[in-house]
Structures are given as C-alpha cells and as structure tokens.
Scaffold this motif. Sequence first.
Motif, PDB file in Angstrom:
ATOM      1  N   VAL B 462      32.720  39.480 -10.497  1.00 49.86           N
ATOM      2  CA  VAL B 462      33.575  40.152 -10.173  1.00 49.86           C
ATOM      3  C   VAL B 462      34.141  41.921 -11.176  1.00 49.86           C
ATOM      4  O   VAL B 462      34.283  43.095 -10.216  1.00 49.86           O
ATOM      5  N   VAL B 463      33.765  41.433 -12.205  1.00 53.93           N
ATOM      6  CA  VAL B 463      34.328  42.519 -13.802  1.00 53.93           C
ATOM      7  C   VAL B 463      33.253  43.442 -12.946  1.00 53.93           C
ATOM      8  O   VAL B 463      33.362  45.095 -13.311  1.00 53.93           O
ATOM      9  N   LYS B 464      31.548  43.204 -12.525  1.00 47.44           N
ATOM     10  CA  LYS B 464      31.261  44.646 -12.513  1.00 47.44           C
ATOM     11  C   LYS B 464      30.979  45.041 -11.246  1.00 47.44           C
ATOM     12  O   LYS B 464      30.674  45.590 -10.470  1.00 47.44           O
ATOM     13  N   GLY B 465      32.028  44.270 -10.143  1.00 46.19           N
ATOM     14  CA  GLY B 465      32.598  45.033  -8.973  1.00 46.19           C
ATOM     15  C   GLY B 465      31.811  44.717  -7.433  1.00 46.19           C
ATOM     16  O   GLY B 465      31.983  45.131  -6.239  1.00 46.19           O
ATOM     17  N   GLN B 466      31.419  43.110  -8.215  1.00 47.00           N
ATOM     18  CA  GLN B 466      30.367  42.820  -6.935  1.00 47.00           C
ATOM     19  C   GLN B 466      31.411  41.690  -6.451  1.00 47.00           C
ATOM     20  O   GLN B 466      31.817  41.103  -6.766  1.00 47.00           O
ATOM     21  N   LYS B 467      31.654  42.126  -5.545  1.00 45.03           N
ATOM     22  CA  LYS B 467      32.778  41.287  -4.069  1.00 45.03           C
ATOM     23  C   LYS B 467      32.396  39.546  -4.672  1.00 45.03           C
ATOM     24  O   LYS B 467      31.249  39.506  -3.626  1.00 45.03           O
ATOM     25  N   GLN B 468      33.287  39.098  -4.231  1.00 44.32           N
ATOM     26  CA  GLN B 468      32.957  37.811  -3.988  1.00 44.32           C
ATOM     27  C   GLN B 468      33.035  36.983  -2.659  1.00 44.32           C
ATOM     28  O   GLN B 468      34.437  37.460  -2.301  1.00 44.32           O
ATOM     29  N   ALA B 473      36.592  34.057  -4.284  1.00 44.55           N
ATOM     30  CA  ALA B 473      37.105  35.332  -2.917  1.00 44.55           C
ATOM     31  C   ALA B 473      38.530  35.300  -3.874  1.00 44.55           C
ATOM     32  O   ALA B 473      38.658  36.693  -4.225  1.00 44.55           O
ATOM     33  N   TYR B 474      39.334  34.668  -4.336  1.00 39.07           N
ATOM     34  CA  TYR B 474      40.217  35.054  -4.871  1.00 39.07           C
ATOM     35  C   TYR B 474      40.793  36.108  -6.326  1.00 39.07           C
ATOM     36  O   TYR B 474      41.184  36.906  -6.705  1.00 39.07           O
ATOM     37  N   MET B 475      38.997  36.090  -6.761  1.00 43.35           N
ATOM     38  CA  MET B 475      38.714  37.438  -7.577  1.00 43.35           C
ATOM     39  C   MET B 475      38.601  38.543  -7.568  1.00 43.35           C
ATOM     40  O   MET B 475      38.665  39.310  -8.525  1.00 43.35           O
ATOM     41  N   ASN B 476      38.685  38.075  -6.257  1.00 47.34           N
ATOM     42  CA  ASN B 476      38.114  39.955  -5.840  1.00 47.34           C
ATOM     43  C   ASN B 476      39.508  40.474  -6.272  1.00 47.34           C
ATOM     44  O   ASN B 476      40.771  40.200  -6.426  1.00 47.34           O
ATOM     45  N   ASN B 477      39.409  42.104  -6.118  1.00 46.39           N
ATOM     46  CA  ASN B 477      40.907  42.812  -6.880  1.00 46.39           C
ATOM     47  C   ASN B 477      41.190  42.260  -8.399  1.00 46.39           C
ATOM     48  O   ASN B 477      41.937  41.830  -8.921  1.00 46.39           O
ATOM     49  N   ILE B 478      40.525  41.737  -9.473  1.00 47.95           N
ATOM     50  CA  ILE B 478      41.088  41.188 -10.253  1.00 47.95           C
ATOM     51  C   ILE B 478      41.290  41.764 -10.961  1.00 47.95           C
ATOM     52  O   ILE B 478      42.683  40.951 -11.270  1.00 47.95           O
ATOM     53  N   GLU B 479      42.021  42.805 -11.279  1.00 50.21           N
ATOM     54  CA  GLU B 479      43.012  43.433 -12.336  1.00 50.21           C
ATOM     55  C   GLU B 479      44.165  43.009 -11.341  1.00 50.21           C
ATOM     56  O   GLU B 479      45.410  42.692 -12.701  1.00 50.21           O
TER      57      GLU B 479
END
Lengths: 718, 718
Positions: B462-468, B473-479
């Motif tokens: 996710v941090v690298k921008g790979q979509k889950q 999936a809840y970790m997408n848009n992690i910031e």
Amino acid sequence: MSVPSVGRTVETLAEERANPPFDVRKLSIIQHGSEKDLLLKEKFMLELARDPIFYLGDIHDLTKDELRERTFEKVGSLVYHVTNESIDDFQKRMQVIGLCDPGFWTRFGVHYGLFLGAIRSGATPNQMSYWMEKGVISCQGMYGCFGMTELAHGSNVAGLETTATFDEQADQFVIHTPHIGATKWWIGGAAQTATHCAVFAQLVIKGKKHGTKTFIVPLRNIKTLELLPGINIGDIGKKMGRDGIDNGYIQFTNVRIPRAYMLMKHSQVSREGHVTEPALQQLTYGALLSGRTAMVSDAADTAKKSLTVAVRYAAVRRQFKSSAEADMETQILDYPIHQRRLMPLLAQAVAFGFTSLEMQRLYETTSSALESLEPGDENLDDVINQLKTTHATSAGLKAFCTWACLQTIDTSRQACGGHGYSSYNGFASMYSDFAVHCTWEGDNTILALQSGRFLIQAYQEVVKGQKQSGGTAYMNNIEQVLKGKCSDKEELDTLEGIDKGWSTVAAHAVKKAAEDYEQCLKSGQSREQAFEVCSQVRFVAASVHTSGFVFRQFRAAVERVEAGAERDHLELLCKFYGLWQMEEKAAFFLRSGWLTGELLDHVQARVSEHCASTRKFAIPLIDSFAISDHILNSPIGCHDGDVYERYFDLVRRNNPQLAEHKYSDKILRFIHRAPEEMEDFEGEIDLDSELEEMAEEREEAEKEAAEAKSKQETKEDK
Amino acid sequence: MSVPSVGRTVETLAEERANPPFDVRKLSIIQHGSEKDLLLKEKFMLELARDPIFYLGDIHDLTKDELRERTFEKVGSLVYHVTNESIDDFQKRMQVIGLCDPGFWTRFGVHYGLFLGAIRSGATPNQMSYWMEKGVISCQGMYGCFGMTELAHGSNVAGLETTATFDEQADQFVIHTPHIGATKWWIGGAAQTATHCAVFAQLVIKGKKHGTKTFIVPLRNIKTLELLPGINIGDIGKKMGRDGIDNGYIQFTNVRIPRAYMLMKHSQVSREGHVTEPALQQLTYGALLSGRTAMVSDAADTAKKSLTVAVRYAAVRRQFKSSAEADMETQILDYPIHQRRLMPLLAQAVAFGFTSLEMQRLYETTSSALESLEPGDENLDDVINQLKTTHATSAGLKAFCTWACLQTIDTSRQACGGHGYSSYNGFASMYSDFAVHCTWEGDNTILALQSGRFLIQAYQEVVKGQKQSGGTAYMNNIEQVLKGKCSDKEELDTLEGIDKGWSTVAAHAVKKAAEDYEQCLKSGQSREQAFEVCSQVRFVAASVHTSGFVFRQFRAAVERVEAGAERDHLELLCKFYGLWQMEEKAAFFLRSGWLTGELLDHVQARVSEHCASTRKFAIPLIDSFAISDHILNSPIGCHDGDVYERYFDLVRRNNPQLAEHKYSDKILRFIHRAPEEMEDFEGEIDLDSELEEMAEEREEAEKEAAEAKSKQETKEDK
C-alpha cells in the motif's frame, strides 16, 4: 551431521541449570514463606510419591467407579495424620495433596472441612461433645457430608427451599423436600459414602419461616449403609472433573430428627418453639473465608504446576533451525512469541504465590480475632471492619486468581502443542479439576461484584474523610491520587512508580463505579437497584483494584527480602508483573491519563524485554517452585528433561499393545462388506422435492398452529 | 404464596417466544445462507436424532473403549451417504455431524478428509485409479490414516525425520523411523482401524535429501488386521477429548513399498532415481485451506450451541427476588451482569456465522481457480495472489475464531453455575472436544503470526501505491485512513462509522508492525530474524485486523438483507459486535486517537445498552440458530424449557439407583475400624528434629555434589 531433534533434552535442561543467577534454594524458601514450610512440603511430597495408593501413573485411564474406590481408600491413608498432626501442619499437607489429587482433596474436605467445620462453627459446646463421642473427629462410626446447594438454588442460600418444621409435641424437626427444585444437589460424598449430612433448611415454626439454619440429619444405617426411611439418595454421575468424589442428590420425605440436632451456637429453638437469633449475623460469615483462602493458594500453586510443565517442555522442545548451518533446531523457549505466551504468566504465578501468603495471614488474623471475641467487646466494630475487609479481599482474589489460573492452565496446554492434548501430560485433568473453583463457594462474577460493592463503600468513606487501611489505603488523599500522572520512562522502572500508577488507575475505576452508583441513587433507585445497574462498572473496579492489590503484595514481599540476587530477580519479576498487567489493562491507564500513548509504547517494549530476560532464568525459577515429578505427573515436564522416553513409556504402559481389540471383527466385516449388502432401490433420490415437501409441511403446520391459537384467543375473549 | 422456583420454566420460555420482534424463520434462513441450506440441516438433524447409533444420552458414561467401538459403528451409517450424495450436500451433513459428535467427525474425516484428500491432491490420474480400484472411495478393502505428525515435529513439516530411501535396484522405497523422535504420533485411526497410511517422509536418494513427500504404506493385513512386518503400532490412549477416535503411534523398521506408492502428481521419482520437483510449491498449500475453513464454521456453530444452552437456561433459572412482594424470583437473564457475560458473545457468534459463510465462499472460489489452472496460464499470478490472501485470511480466522469459541464455551459453562459442571449438560465435552482446534492444522499462535506477516506485506504494498482488494482493502488511501478520528457519538451509531474506526485502528496496528519490522531490517537483521523479533506486534496486528475483518463481513451480510425487522435486528447485533470489540480492544482506539476518552465512555455505555436490548430478543435469536435438542444434548438448554425434570431424569437414567455399589464393604470397614488397629508407638513425633535432619542431609548432599563437580572440572582442566 545434525543431531536428532530428541537428543540432548537432558543435557539441555542441565545447561539451563548450570549457572543460575541466584541461589535456587534461597529463592524457593522465600516463596514458601520459610525454610520450615518448604521442608514440610518436601516431606509431604516424598511421602506421597512413595505411598502406593497415591500412584498417579494410571489415573487417567481409571473409570469413574474405579477412581471413586481408589479415592476413598486414600481417606484411610490420611485419617491417621489428621488426628496426629497440628492443624497448621495438616493444612499444609492438604495444600500439597490438593495439588496432587484435587478429587481426593474434595472428598476428604467434605467431611473434615465442611461437615466438621459446620459442627465446629455451629454447635454449642454440648453438641460438640455429643458429635465427638459419635466419632466425628476420627470418622469412626460416621462420615459426614454438607447439604447446602439445591437443584434450584446455588448462590442464594437464603432462598433454599428444604424445610425443617418444628413439631413441638414430639420435640422434633421434620426435614422435608417440598418439590424437585429443593432436592439437595451436588452433595459431595452423598452418593456412596456419607452417613450424616449437615442440612441447610428453612426453619419453620407454627407456619412461620425463620430463615436458613443447619441440621444434622442421619442418612444411612451405619451398620449396612442402607438408606434410612424417608431418605432418597441418588448418584449425580459424571462431572467435568473431580470424579473421585461421589456427588449425589438427596430428597427428604418427612424425616424426623431430635430438636438437639439443629446446630444452636448462633440461633436457638427452645422446647416451646421460641427462636433466639444471634446478635450479629455477620460473625457467621467467617466460615466462608477458609475455602476462599485455600482457593487463592491453590490458584497460585496450580498455575506454578502447569507452568513448570510448559516451561520445561519449551526448553527441551526444538523446532525449526535458525539457519541451515545450525547444529540443532531452536528451543521453542527462545522464540519471542513463545516467551510472550509463558513468561508473563510466570511472573503472575509468583505474584499470586506471595499474595496467597498474605491472604493466609489476613485470614488467620481475622479468624483468631473472631474466635477471641467476647459479647460486648469494645473492639467489636474493629473486628467487624476487619472481617468485612478480609471478606471483600478474599472474594476479589478468589475470583480473579482462579480465573487467571484457569487461563494459565489452558495457555500452558496450548504452548505444549499436540502433546498438551494427551491426558498423560496432565493439562486435561488439571483444567477440568480446577474449573469448578470459578463456580463453587461463590460464583466468581458474584464475588467480584461483592468486592466492587466494598470498594464503592470505601470510596464513599474516603470522600467523607475516613482514612482507609489495608487493601484500600491507596485511596487515602484521593484527590492527589486521582491527579497522578506518570512523569517519565524512569518512573516505570521503579516499584514505587508502578505502584503509583496502579493506585491512580484503580482509584479512577472505583470512582467511576461510585459516581455511577450515586447517580442511580439520585435518580430515585433503591440501593439494591443501583448496585445492579452499576454491576459492570463495579466488576471493572474490582478487576483493576485486584491487579493493583496483587502487585502491592508482591512489592511488599520483595521489599521484605534481604538484599541480594534473589531479591533482585524477584524485583524484576514484580516490575514485569506490574507492567504486563498495565499493558493488559492499558485502556484504563490511557483513559485516566496516567499514561500517555508514548509511555504506553514504552511499557509494551519493556514487557517484551522482560519476557526475554525472564526467559534466561526461567528454568531455575521453575525449579524454585519445588513441585515433585510425582505431583506434576507429566512426562513432558519432568525434572531431568528426558521427556520423550518418559512420555513414550507412560503411553505404552497404560495402553498394552498385545491386549485384545474388541471390535476388530466389526472393522473387518465393514471393510469386506459386499456392495450388494445394501438393497438397491429404483431411481435416484430427488433431494429438491424432498426438501420442498419439508418446507410445505412446515408451513402447513405453522398455519394450523396460528389458526388454533387465534381460535383459542377468540374463545378466551368470549 | 410464592411459586416454587422450578415452576413455570416452560411457561417462561413460551412467554419469551410469544412476540418475537422479527420472523424467526426468516432470520434463520438468512443466517444459514439460504432456505435450502436450512432445510438440509433440518433434514440431517432429524435423521441423526432418529438414528439409534447416534443416541447421545449415555455418551458421557461410556468408557474410552466403548466410545471407540460405538464411534466406529457410525462409520457404517455414514458411508452410504458419502457415496450417494453430492460433495456439497455431504459437506453440509458433515458440518452438522461435527456439531453433534466431534470425535466421530474426526474419525470419519481421517479417511475421507485426510487420507482420501492426500490421494486426491497428490496422486497422478493413474495412481488415483489404482487406489479407487483398491476401494478407497467406499472404504471397501481398506481404511486409511494420515501419517504426518511425529513425536518431535508438529508444525514443522519440513523437519519431519521419517525417511523414505529409494532402493534403485529393487525399485522400492524403504520407509524407516530412525529414532524415537521420528515416531509417527497422534495418527488418528492408526491404533485399531487403519490398513493404510499416507506417510509424510523425507525422500532420500543416493544419500541426498529431497524434502518431505507423501507415500502410501500398507499397515495391516486386510484379512486379519494383523500388523505387517516392520510395522509397530501402539495406542496413544486417553486424550483431553475426542476419545472416539483411536489415535496411535507408528514406527517403521525398513518397510518396503513399490516406487509407485509415492504420490507423484507434484514431485516425481523416476525408475533411475531422478527427482522432478513441481514448478510452484505454493499450489500444494491448497489442501490446508479446507480444514481451516471447516474450523471457522465449526467455531461459529459450536459457539451458537453453547450459547443456546446458556441463554435458554438463564431465561428459566431464577435467583433472588427483586422485592419481598415479587411473585417469583428474577430470571438471571434479567441481571445486567449476566447480560454482560452472554449477550456480547451472542453478537459475536452471529458475526462468526456470517464470516464463516464468506470464508466458505472464498475457499470455494480459490479452490476452483486452482483446479482449473493450466500450466502457463496467464492468470497464474492472480490465482497465486488469491491463494495467498485466502490462506492468510483462513489462518487469522481459524486462530481467533477458535480461541473465541473456546472462551465462549467456558463462559457459557460458568454462566450456568454448578449445573454447567455436570457432564450431562454438555459443556465439559464441548470444551475438551473443541480445544484441539486451537492446536491442530496449525497452532493458533503460529497461524496468527502468518496472518500478521501477510498484513505487513500488504502494508508495504500500500505504501508503494499498490492497491489492495479483499480483506486488506481498508488500507487503501492509507494516509487518510491513518488520520481518521471519530467525529461524534452519532458516528458510533452507524455501521459506516464503526467500520471507519476499525479501518483506522487496524491500519495503525499493521503500520506499527510494519515499521518495527523495517526498523529491524535497517539494523541489519535478516528477514526471518526481523519477523521473529516483531512477532508480538505482528500478533497484535493480526488480532486487531481480524476483529475488523469479522465486523466487515457481518456488515456486508447485513447490507445484503432486504429491509425489514430481520435486517434491523441484525444491524443492531452488528453494531453491538463492533462496539463491544472496540471496548475489548479499547487501548488501540485510544492510542491511535480514533476515540477520545469521553467517546470511549460512550462506547461502554452503548455496549451496556446493547446488552439490555439484545436480552429482549435473545430467546427468538437463539431459536433462529436452529440447533436440535438432540445435538444440544443438554437438558438445561432444551427447547421447551422443562429443564429440571429433564436434567433430573437424565441423571437418574444414567446412574441407576439400585445398582450395586462396589466398595461399601471398604467404607464400613473404615468407619468401624477399632481404635487399636493402628499400632501405638512410644513417644510423639518430633517434627522439628525430623525437618532439621532433612535440611542437614540436603546440605550435605549439595556439598558433596559441588565437590564432585569441582573435582570433575579440575580433572577436565587437566
């Protein structure tokens, strides 16, 4: 070449013991209270290990009936000591026996603890002499049981429904079971053994109820063990554990006993049926303390027993190599996660041990104060206060220590993987035997609430300016205490600092309970209603308070130890316990503001460090618990580490290979059945239409039921 | 006059059912996935209840040997269905049977799940035909067992030490147990039944190890069940639970099998001893999924079963009057603290039920994707990703759901007071049978760590921008997610709001694990070392993540239900579950800043309100679990509420009163022993000097040991 996984288990344990960072013997003495107590325990353990009737190797394969017979035979082996030993020494003997054979402990305790205890605390001096002449002390001519619980009433003693109706003309009581719910239930010793029962029954005189009193009721012909007229006794059968004791049910049908068989030290019934009640009902509570005190020490001891097995096994069990070059696989005790599973519980077990010594001291002080109390004594109030405190303390400790021990047993079992599931390694019976501690002599939840109620009252006193002593003294200067905050990481590395944290956080939890309670009172609820509504906050208050209490007992014990390596390591364990419990109940520490988030992170990191450092001396620490291989009765936890050979041997000994296997013909018949054995029917099963039919039938039935109901209602309306 | 406590239990349950706030049938269908599935379950339950071999009333009083014989007889009753029913329907049948008789489920599963499963997944088509001809499908001519675990190796399959050495000249493998630690251990069916075993062994060719492969090894003469040459099998004997299955140990002494008895779908050994390894090792993992998926649904079902008993009993059990005027005592279900004990677990069991349906769906999708995969498929990566996700999800769910279920069983038992301790009410066996779920097919702690490892990887992606997608999936848009905060009380009353809370808090827990892990890497540790060091944070991440995952499955299920009373009540339960878990894991919600202290107070108050409101429809909700009285096998939990009569009758039936009592002569001899039977000795025991002597002897012995050691060392130094 790599060494086989099972090699070197003995050497591994020897290495773990090679350079203990403290004197194991000294640490053991400290934990047992004195050298004398440790020697006594060792003497008792040796006697047990050599007594053939206490052989435990086959215990898991006995049927319930065999186990009961063997358990009874142990009574004979013990009765000699009970009549020849000081009460103190005998109690210590029983503590060891409880750890070795809980079913027997109960069976013996039913007569000596409960039945004899009821007579001791309830009989007048004349009555005491009478029952002594009948042989109650040496079990000669009688064996007693304790008839409190009924099918429909457990915790609620005042609600018991067995009646004892006074027949003035005959000068007798008539003991009667009015309906199935009043059947005496769970009565240990009743099913096969007891000749007499201490029956709790509602005293009824001229149609008026006078509350629950105790009556000695003969059950069986002492020459033949046949049931006496009017007595119906049955066997309650299989239980989760402790199958060595013969629990039974008893129904009384108009059973007559002389008036003098009511125990009359506290309440009296005169020849004319006048009742005299005791001046102070509370003083009869004392009897409950002894069982709870014993359970707290049993919780500490049993936790140590289960951890002895799990930690020793974790030291010799190897799994996965840390690298391809490694000579042997890694000891599972070296994995941080395995340390996380067991090390905090180790610190907790040590904490419980010291707490149980303090509980024992409290109990003894209170008991002797009660016994020496004379009517009209000026220190009556003090004694009653002391009794209340001891009562609440024992209630909270019994609840939270037995729960924690039960969890410890199961965590220990799981930490041993599959081998924990074998009966021969002892966890199964340890769990099922111990589990009842959470229920009897006061359900844990109810006891926790009693402790919570006491804490609310203590808080109210503190707010009014009354100084607290003992377990609630931390609430003195309540305003200051509530404002407490952890200043920095260094504070978390001191016993004093951790202690302050627990004081502040427990005070907050108690305050919350007290304020919610007062809010309820203000909204017009009765005291009882208010206590009910606030039960959850009360429970929480008791839980947080008890963790703090246990920490404080541990700390006080550490500070009494003379300086040296033993004290240093106990101090480490004490901090470990305090910080781990902080992590476990972290929300309260954050909520009260005592910890910031960053400091909580530090607590968690410290707990992990403590896990790693405790692991280093885990084996010597376990050894200091001084539990014999005989009592452990668990090959994977044996002292010398030769676990696989011992385990394999024990399994083989209990399951002889050449014994006949009774249903092999059935297996052969099955695997050689001819295909045509099951008659073929034409066509396939139409599952869909079968299910459809089921659904239709169901709907039809529901419709009919609804119609019938509405008809019924119409009829009733008319 | 007041009504006896045991009166009106039937009426009480009828009243509880009188006006359900939803259609119980509809709610039941929703929870079972479809009407067809519910009807199927009812059909199976009816068949079981009527099948005499599945009579359960006497099950707790059978000896281990009787239980094993009876359990084997059930195999015959089931084998008809396995060959005549669709796999889907049969799996549903087995799910019901697992709830009814876990020991039998295992015994049957050993052949049909594990042995046949090993052949199905590991055999080439030719091999498959060969074993089918031998009768593997219908158990005709053979009965299989599964030889993976060894005495010294459980979780670590790669570390197994049984060897399968290729003898090129004879074209055979030689199966051998090199030492005691490599003894096959816990092998279900081996002790008495199995004729063949799927043995996991280290393939050795020309002195070189080629890893663990599977070999079919004949164990017994199929005409006589005698052991074949070189086979040593023994009985492992008593276990904590599931005694209906005959677990055994197996030692092989140079046992020869044809080369073709190695299962060669994945790896092959040629006539010349060349080994071909599979392109993708991961694809063989699929086999593990099925067991874990089944355990998640067993956890949901068993939790519902234990709660059915505890909640029904709490409705009819009365204790203490709310006031002196009250007609009857209060139902214990009406006490707020009793609601606190059981109602959250009820919401959790419903949540687990929906989660297990989703797990089943995931499993089926993944399995069929795997099966239809062809070499060189372009969607290979997708399938592998899917497999990884499903694997991690099943690992986390298996761990946390089975733990929670085990806790639920024990809490239910304790909530029934003393009667929970009677074997006849079913909790004892439910606990001891279920407990093994926390250990087998992956120890729960290890599985939780696997889930945690997967989560760290997901975070890194996710941090690298790979979509889950899926469970992470809840970790997408992690910031954004990490910055989340609860805005107000209202948000806590919506599914979406609660969901956001779990996303933020789970993301924080995973972030913490991932950052700690990366920190370790930066400090120079290897990946494996870093994962070990971070095991506790990994574990915590998996735990928080799984609570959120379960909540989300529940929410999704609720949102699929059409509007109406059923959906409304499920929504209530879903919020209840989400908030209660928030309270349980409150420290994480405070630490991440998602909740303020005041909002946490609100969460706790809401949980108490949910307890009270769920109590109102607890009985209809329990009814919607649709578990038959036969399966409950617990008189205090029976559907009609006639608990005391049924309980009393069952106890009586299993413990006939007029049966002879075998050791009454011993009791009589004991209570009538003459005082002089024990010879008197002169003088008293001087305990003090006895202990003093013990201490001296001990010191002496220690001194000698120390001297001997130092001599030894001096000698070695020389």
